[in-house]
Structures are given as C-alpha cells and as structure tokens.
Design an enzyme around this catalytic site. Structure first.
Site, PDB file in Angstrom:
ATOM      1  N   GLY A 113       0.829  -1.042   0.149  1.00 33.73           N
ATOM      2  CA  GLY A 113       0.018   0.006  -0.065  1.00 33.73           C
ATOM      3  C   GLY A 113       0.946   1.323  -0.307  1.00 33.73           C
ATOM      4  O   GLY A 113       0.555   2.260   0.448  1.00 33.73           O
ATOM      5  N   TYR A 141     -14.701  -3.649   8.037  1.00 34.46           N
ATOM      6  CA  TYR A 141     -13.660  -2.968   8.094  1.00 34.46           C
ATOM      7  C   TYR A 141     -12.973  -3.222   9.524  1.00 34.46           C
ATOM      8  O   TYR A 141     -11.703  -3.499   9.872  1.00 34.46           O
ATOM      9  CB  TYR A 141     -13.810  -1.459   7.499  1.00 34.46           C
ATOM     10  CG  TYR A 141     -12.532  -0.682   7.862  1.00 34.46           C
ATOM     11  CD1 TYR A 141     -11.507  -0.906   7.063  1.00 34.46           C
ATOM     12  CD2 TYR A 141     -12.389   0.211   8.575  1.00 34.46           C
ATOM     13  CE1 TYR A 141     -10.344  -0.075   6.946  1.00 34.46           C
ATOM     14  CE2 TYR A 141     -11.287   1.011   8.973  1.00 34.46           C
ATOM     15  CZ  TYR A 141     -10.295   0.899   7.842  1.00 34.46           C
ATOM     16  OH  TYR A 141      -9.115   1.602   8.151  1.00 34.46           O
TER      17      TYR A 141
END
Length: 275
Positions: free
Chosen positions: A10, A158
């Site tokens: 990421g 999440y």
C-alpha cells in the site's frame, strides 16, 4: 542509524507513500508495493528504491509477490503490511471466494507474512501492521463468521479486519519473538489520502469530501508511528506485540486481549489458505 531493507505494501499513496519517502530520506532501502504501476513507480522514483505490483484481491498475486521478494532480497528487516481499504454497502466476494474486506485487509497480509516468515527470522526482522481505531469502534470478531456472511455491514467488516490484524500481530509476536522476529500494529489517525475513494463506500463522506477532509490529518503525520516502529529496535525502543497510536502503546478492542481468539483466528486462517 543502520540502513534497513523495508517493504511497504500500500505504498503508492497516503501513509505508505509518506513513510516510504521519509524512510528513504533517512537512508533506508525501501521497496514499495502497490496496485497502480504509475503511482507506485512514481513513489519508487522519489525514494530511489524498487517497486513491485500486487493486487491483494487476488491471492495468487500475493504469492507471486512473496516469491519475487524472496528472490530479490536476501534480507528483509521490516515488512509493513499497510495495504487496505473499506468497501461499499454491498458484500463483495473475491475470485478466491473470500469477502473482499477480509481478504484485502487481513487474509492477504497474513499470507504474505507467512510466506516471508523464514526470511524475517533470518533477518531478525519485524512486521508492522497498519490497523485503525475502527478496531475499537466497530469490531466484534466471530470465528464462525469471518466472511461476514450472516449480517454484512461495511464498517463492521472493516473494523473486524483491523482487529484481526491486531490479533495476528499478537499471535505472530508470541510465536516468533524468542526466535528473533517481532510484530506490532498501529493506528495512523484519520488520514487525508485516496483511502475510501470509491463513491458509495462506507466512509466516502469523511475521506473524500471537502467538509470531511477538514477533520483529517496529513499522510506525513499519519506515517510518523510507522516510521518510528520501522526505524526503532523492537524490544528496546518499544515493546513488541502491542498496538500503538502516536508512537505510544494504546488500548485496542477488549477482544484483542483474548489469546484463545488470536490462536483460533491464526489456525482458521491457515486452514483457509491451505484448503
């Protein structure tokens, strides 16, 4: 400060890109991993390091990434599992058959770490997992519903994935600390970046609107704890197996203290990947 080889997933945007630039400026060899060739290559150019591409929604790409890292780097001092996202209102399933949030945020980093564990042990390396305060706000991990099949909610999915990262952090550290490899997790803050960029996703209003961005911190500030953990000496400069906020040990979800849950999650994750 001794130079380290640091892999950041990421790493093409936000906290990952900011950390990569700071660590490279401090003299470390940074390997940037991302999905977008254009953005990932741009960060690698800034850092003077290399880049690799992988989409964590495809576990075969994660396996190929691990293989490439093992071929290229005889030493890995830090693996920063920073890739992650929050998805929309409708439950999505990857081509591997897993709920998208669970796979991208937790299962794929778990797989990558498992595949690199021997190299991390040889290097006396450390794993840093980018978690979130959502682990306290939204999460309740149920080992019988890791794929959110019963009652999908994007914020809960999440939050669960971020709590699962903390449970994974603690179990990894318990297993390998005495053998030389350690792990930590941290919350970077609510960072102004491309996170949750898809319109209709659960936190789009916070992360991608002008009003929401007034309440967000910069990627550079969000990256400070990652840089602190990456550059420090685990066990000397900070305790391992812990969850951090603002470079200090913080309080995670109560479930994070459940060793049986951490072990159960580890075992189920291994079984999923081996089935």
């Amino acid at each position: 400060m001794a130079s380290k080889t640091i892999v950041i997933t990421g790493g093409s945007d936000g906290v990952g890109a900011a950390a990569a630039r700071r660590l490279a400026a401090d003299g470390h060899h940074v390997v940037v991993v991302g999905r977008s060739q254009e953005k990932t290559a741009a960060v690698a150019k800034d850092t003077g390091g290399e880049f690799l591409l992988a989409d964590f929604a495809d576990l075969n790409q994660v396996r190929n990434l691990a293989s490439e890292l093992l071929q290229r780097y005889p030493r890995i001092d830090v693996l920063a599992n920073n890739a992650g996202a929050i998805f929309g209102k409708e439950r999505q399933v990857t081509g591997d058959g897993h709920e998208m949030t669970f796979q991208v945020n937790y299962l794929a980093p778990f797989l990558l770490t498992r595949l690199l564990t021997d190299r991390l042990l040889e290097s006396r390396g450390t794993v840093i997992n980018t978690s979130s305060i959502a682990n306290r706000l939204f999460a309740r991990v149920d080992l019988d519903d890791l794929e959110s099949e019963k009652n999908y909610n994007p914020r809960r999915a999440y939050g669960n994935s971020k709590l699962e990262q903390i449970l994974f952090t603690e179990e990894f550290d318990r297993r390998y600390r005495s053998h030389g490899a350690t792990s930590t997790a941290f919350h970077p803050g609510n960072v102004a970046s491309g996170f949750s960029g898809v319109r209709g996703s659960a936190m789009h209003a916070l992360y991608q609107t002008r009003l929401g961005k007034l309440f967000l911190t910069s990627p550079e500030k969000g990256a400070r704890t990652l840089v602190f953990l990456a550059e420090g000496t685990p066990g000397e400069d900070y305790p391992t197996g812990k969850y951090f906020e603002r470079c200090k040990v913080a309080r995670p979800n109560r479930q994070a203290r459940d060793g049986a849950l951490a072990l159960g999650l580890w075992n189920r994750s291994v079984a999923m990947l081996e089935s």
